[in-house]
Design an enzyme around this catalytic site. Structure first.
Site, PDB file in Angstrom:
ATOM      1  N   ASN A 158       0.884  -1.116   0.030  1.00 61.44           N
ATOM      2  CA  ASN A 158      -0.002  -0.042  -0.016  1.00 61.44           C
ATOM      3  C   ASN A 158       0.711   1.149   0.145  1.00 61.44           C
ATOM      4  O   ASN A 158       1.843   1.242   0.624  1.00 61.44           O
ATOM      5  CB  ASN A 158      -1.031   0.073   1.103  1.00 61.44           C
ATOM      6  N   HIS A 159       0.373   2.324  -0.904  1.00 57.49           N
ATOM      7  CA  HIS A 159       1.363   3.222  -0.977  1.00 57.49           C
ATOM      8  C   HIS A 159       1.125   4.462   0.100  1.00 57.49           C
ATOM      9  O   HIS A 159       1.701   5.440   0.206  1.00 57.49           O
ATOM     10  CB  HIS A 159       1.216   4.000  -2.396  1.00 57.49           C
TER      11      HIS A 159
END
Length: 173
Positions: free
Chosen positions: A47-48
């Site tokens: 996840n960024h």
């Protein structure tokens, strides 16, 4: 006859990460399986979310995933809060499309804890579907591109730029 499908267990989300200094509240849909296991927002390594925030404030070193309490302090110090639109639901896996029988969180109850709240940003489309429920807080509501690895159509840089614009608009950058 085949056995009946087992009932999907009811999952309970994470508490809000907010304080009196929260200016922008980031709302996801519901924590993924990795986040629920770790009891941490955005715990999936792909996840960024945390990478984007570190890129927005490079002068402030974000604690690593092993120091989640430190990450929350870091986030709150930047004027950001975290929560999800759903407080509980049924879901197999981590995809938003698998969410069933969801219960929306009580956003009005959050207002006294966040007197400086100036905006809500929804992390992705599933969260933004509940923009009406969050609008009761009386602040602008924005939809941002999901930081999820499932949102592969947006590059990291494009996500970072969209998040930067939204946070800058509320004086956080």
């Amino acid at each position: 006859a085949p056995p009946a499908a087992a009932a999907t267990a009811r999952l309970v989300g994470l508490p809000p990460v907010v304080d009196a200094g929260t200016v922008v509240l980031v709302l996801g849909s519901f924590p993924g399986a990795a986040s629920l296991r770790a009891q941490q927002y955005y715990a999936h390594p792909q996840n960024h979310f945390w990478r984007i925030l570190q890129a927005l404030w490079p002068q402030h070193v974000l604690p690593g995933p092993e120091d989640y309490a430190g990450r929350c302090v870091w986030l709150l110090a930047r004027g950001l809060g975290l929560w999800d639109v759903y407080g509980a639901c049924e879901r197999e896996g981590s995809l938003d499309s698998r969410i069933r029988n969801a219960e929306v969180n009580d956003f009005a109850g959050l207002r006294p804890r966040c007197p400086r709240l100036a905006a809500i940003v929804h992390n992705g489309g599933e969260s933004f579907r509940h923009a009406r429920a969050t609008a009761q807080l009386g602040v602008p509501v924005l939809k941002l591109p999901s930081t999820s690895p499932a949102n592969a159509s947006w590059s990291f840089e494009r996500k970072r730029a969209a998040w930067a614009q939204a946070l800058a608009a509320h004086g956080l950058l």
